[in-house]
Design a protein around this motif. Sequence first.
Motif, PDB file in Angstrom:
ATOM      1  N   GLU A  68       0.838  -1.201   0.000  1.00  0.00           N
ATOM      2  CA  GLU A  68       0.000   0.000   0.000  1.00  0.00           C
ATOM      3  C   GLU A  68       0.874   1.254   0.000  1.00  0.00           C
ATOM      4  OE1 GLU A  68      -3.122   0.359  -0.373  1.00  0.00           O
ATOM      5  OE2 GLU A  68      -3.920  -1.668  -0.109  1.00  0.00           O
ATOM      6  N   ILE A  69       1.631   1.410  -1.073  1.00  0.00           N
ATOM      7  CA  ILE A  69       2.496   2.577  -1.232  1.00  0.00           C
ATOM      8  C   ILE A  69       2.248   3.155  -2.611  1.00  0.00           C
ATOM      9  CG2 ILE A  69       4.865   3.456  -1.193  1.00  0.00           C
ATOM     10  CD1 ILE A  69       5.720   0.983   0.331  1.00  0.00           C
ATOM     11  N   SER A  70       2.072   4.455  -2.686  1.00  0.00           N
ATOM     12  CA  SER A  70       1.928   5.101  -3.980  1.00  0.00           C
ATOM     13  C   SER A  70       2.556   6.480  -3.912  1.00  0.00           C
ATOM     14  CB  SER A  70       0.450   5.223  -4.372  1.00  0.00           C
ATOM     15  OG  SER A  70      -0.188   6.242  -3.625  1.00  0.00           O
ATOM     16  N   SER A  71       2.989   6.967  -5.063  1.00  0.00           N
ATOM     17  CA  SER A  71       3.575   8.305  -5.123  1.00  0.00           C
ATOM     18  C   SER A  71       2.548   9.360  -4.736  1.00  0.00           C
ATOM     19  CB  SER A  71       4.107   8.569  -6.532  1.00  0.00           C
ATOM     20  OG  SER A  71       5.138   7.669  -6.856  1.00  0.00           O
ATOM     21  N   THR A  72       1.286   9.133  -5.089  1.00  0.00           N
ATOM     22  CA  THR A  72       0.225  10.082  -4.741  1.00  0.00           C
ATOM     23  C   THR A  72       0.100  10.225  -3.234  1.00  0.00           C
ATOM     24  OG1 THR A  72      -1.004   9.526  -6.756  1.00  0.00           O
ATOM     25  CG2 THR A  72      -2.229  10.591  -4.979  1.00  0.00           C
ATOM     26  N   VAL A  73       0.103   9.095  -2.520  1.00  0.00           N
ATOM     27  CA  VAL A  73       0.005   9.121  -1.057  1.00  0.00           C
ATOM     28  C   VAL A  73       1.230   9.808  -0.456  1.00  0.00           C
ATOM     29  CG1 VAL A  73       0.043   7.676   1.006  1.00  0.00           C
ATOM     30  CG2 VAL A  73      -1.509   7.122  -0.884  1.00  0.00           C
ATOM     31  N   ILE A  74       2.390   9.533  -1.000  1.00  0.00           N
ATOM     32  CA  ILE A  74       3.620  10.145  -0.476  1.00  0.00           C
ATOM     33  C   ILE A  74       3.570  11.657  -0.633  1.00  0.00           C
ATOM     34  CG2 ILE A  74       6.103  10.371  -0.860  1.00  0.00           C
ATOM     35  CD1 ILE A  74       6.044   7.335  -1.574  1.00  0.00           C
ATOM     36  N   ARG A  75       3.155  12.140  -1.804  1.00  0.00           N
ATOM     37  CA  ARG A  75       3.054  13.588  -2.004  1.00  0.00           C
ATOM     38  C   ARG A  75       2.060  14.215  -1.031  1.00  0.00           C
ATOM     39  NH1 ARG A  75       2.951  11.901  -7.477  1.00  0.00           N
ATOM     40  NH2 ARG A  75       0.726  12.404  -7.638  1.00  0.00           N
ATOM     41  N   ALA A  76       0.954  13.528  -0.822  1.00  0.00           N
ATOM     42  CA  ALA A  76      -0.066  14.039   0.103  1.00  0.00           C
ATOM     43  C   ALA A  76       0.450  14.085   1.534  1.00  0.00           C
ATOM     44  CB  ALA A  76      -1.329  13.174   0.016  1.00  0.00           C
ATOM     45  N   ARG A  77       1.213  13.091   1.926  1.00  0.00           N
ATOM     46  CA  ARG A  77       1.765  13.067   3.276  1.00  0.00           C
ATOM     47  C   ARG A  77       2.768  14.210   3.473  1.00  0.00           C
ATOM     48  NH1 ARG A  77       0.831   8.709   6.510  1.00  0.00           N
ATOM     49  NH2 ARG A  77       2.744   9.129   7.700  1.00  0.00           N
ATOM     50  N   VAL A  78       3.569  14.472   2.454  1.00  0.00           N
ATOM     51  CA  VAL A  78       4.524  15.584   2.563  1.00  0.00           C
ATOM     52  C   VAL A  78       3.772  16.902   2.707  1.00  0.00           C
ATOM     53  CG1 VAL A  78       6.314  16.886   1.374  1.00  0.00           C
ATOM     54  CG2 VAL A  78       6.340  14.390   1.286  1.00  0.00           C
ATOM     55  N   ARG A  79       2.722  17.097   1.908  1.00  0.00           N
ATOM     56  CA  ARG A  79       1.943  18.340   2.001  1.00  0.00           C
ATOM     57  C   ARG A  79       1.303  18.498   3.373  1.00  0.00           C
ATOM     58  NH1 ARG A  79       0.259  16.871  -3.156  1.00  0.00           N
ATOM     59  NH2 ARG A  79      -1.806  16.241  -2.434  1.00  0.00           N
ATOM     60  N   ALA A  80       0.941  17.343   3.985  1.00  0.00           N
ATOM     61  CA  ALA A  80       0.298  17.381   5.297  1.00  0.00           C
ATOM     62  C   ALA A  80       1.300  17.426   6.438  1.00  0.00           C
ATOM     63  CB  ALA A  80      -0.615  16.158   5.457  1.00  0.00           C
ATOM     64  N   GLY A  81       2.594  17.406   6.114  1.00  0.00           N
ATOM     65  CA  GLY A  81       3.615  17.445   7.146  1.00  0.00           C
ATOM     66  C   GLY A  81       3.822  16.131   7.857  1.00  0.00           C
ATOM     67  N   LEU A  82       3.427  15.011   7.221  1.00  0.00           N
ATOM     68  CA  LEU A  82       3.549  13.695   7.835  1.00  0.00           C
ATOM     69  C   LEU A  82       4.837  13.005   7.368  1.00  0.00           C
ATOM     70  CD1 LEU A  82      -0.140  12.487   7.369  1.00  0.00           C
ATOM     71  CD2 LEU A  82       0.902  13.479   9.424  1.00  0.00           C
ATOM     72  N   SER A  83       5.278  12.041   8.141  1.00  0.00           N
ATOM     73  CA  SER A  83       6.513  11.322   7.841  1.00  0.00           C
ATOM     74  C   SER A  83       6.349  10.415   6.622  1.00  0.00           C
ATOM     75  CB  SER A  83       6.924  10.478   9.045  1.00  0.00           C
ATOM     76  OG  SER A  83       8.017   9.629   8.701  1.00  0.00           O
ATOM     77  N   ILE A  84       7.391  10.322   5.812  1.00  0.00           N
ATOM     78  CA  ILE A  84       7.430   9.364   4.710  1.00  0.00           C
ATOM     79  C   ILE A  84       8.582   8.379   4.907  1.00  0.00           C
ATOM     80  CG2 ILE A  84       6.293  10.859   3.033  1.00  0.00           C
ATOM     81  CD1 ILE A  84       9.080  11.529   1.906  1.00  0.00           C
ATOM     82  N   ARG A  85       9.074   8.310   6.132  1.00  0.00           N
ATOM     83  CA  ARG A  85      10.156   7.385   6.449  1.00  0.00           C
ATOM     84  C   ARG A  85       9.728   5.955   6.155  1.00  0.00           C
ATOM     85  NH1 ARG A  85      12.643   8.126  12.254  1.00  0.00           N
ATOM     86  NH2 ARG A  85      13.095  10.127  11.245  1.00  0.00           N
ATOM     87  N   HIS A  86      10.608   5.186   5.560  1.00  0.00           N
ATOM     88  CA  HIS A  86      10.399   3.794   5.170  1.00  0.00           C
ATOM     89  C   HIS A  86       9.471   3.639   3.961  1.00  0.00           C
ATOM     90  CE1 HIS A  86      12.522   2.978   8.804  1.00  0.00           C
ATOM     91  NE2 HIS A  86      11.521   3.290   9.591  1.00  0.00           N
ATOM     92  N   LEU A  87       8.871   4.723   3.474  1.00  0.00           N
ATOM     93  CA  LEU A  87       8.078   4.663   2.248  1.00  0.00           C
ATOM     94  C   LEU A  87       8.959   4.920   1.027  1.00  0.00           C
ATOM     95  CD1 LEU A  87       4.855   6.615   3.319  1.00  0.00           C
ATOM     96  CD2 LEU A  87       5.222   4.142   3.277  1.00  0.00           C
ATOM     97  N   VAL A  88      10.016   5.694   1.238  1.00  0.00           N
ATOM     98  CA  VAL A  88      10.997   5.988   0.188  1.00  0.00           C
ATOM     99  C   VAL A  88      12.385   5.745   0.763  1.00  0.00           C
ATOM    100  CG1 VAL A  88       9.514   7.724  -0.894  1.00  0.00           C
ATOM    101  CG2 VAL A  88      11.176   8.422   0.822  1.00  0.00           C
ATOM    102  N   PRO A  89      13.387   5.546  -0.074  1.00  0.00           N
ATOM    103  CA  PRO A  89      14.759   5.410   0.434  1.00  0.00           C
ATOM    104  C   PRO A  89      15.160   6.668   1.202  1.00  0.00           C
ATOM    105  CG  PRO A  89      14.643   4.673  -1.835  1.00  0.00           C
ATOM    106  CD  PRO A  89      13.320   5.313  -1.535  1.00  0.00           C
TER     107      PRO A  89
END
Length: 206
Positions: A165-186
Amino acid sequence: MERRIGIMGGTFDPIHMGHLITAEMVCSAAPLDAVLFVPAARPPHKDAAHAASMQDRLAMTEYGVCENPHFFVSDIELRREGPSYTVDTITELQAQLAGAELFFITGADAMNDLYRWHEPERLLRSCRFIVATRQGAPLDELLIAEKFTAEERSHIQVLPTPHLEISSTVIRARVRAGLSIRHLVPRAVEEYIRERGLYRADDKNV
């Protein structure tokens, strides 16, 4: 012996662990000698809001694969002017990688839509396809049988892969929301996104 090289395309906005895990599984199962990641020029139907530039997507892809000696990156599609078709990319890579057998890595959803691509029959004859399938997203074998000949279908190999359950869309949204993306990307990609201020509401790198 002829080298076996996988080709993995995508916008990679950003590249994430799902891409890398799929590539690693395909590389070992096929087996392949290497996987070439090819960041795509942004398709016209993609929403450009908060998207990273071509240069940033290329840099993130390079950072994302740098720890794997079997993974490489090509900017072939980013350098091409005008429409960028996969069949043209494969033709150009065949010239660059003379003597190599190319395996285009894709998902079942994209494979089910292949008949809509530019010159899909020539593309299937030009290389082999490895279709990474997952539970809930099967290959539509009836559709494939209807659209392509038996010889063309012989170039398709199905490889079950785990669903992440990983997608670039979710990652971008998490960054905009100030949430961690640790372990989702290198880690290097995470640091690059932070240092460049990508995907934030005030991002100017669109």
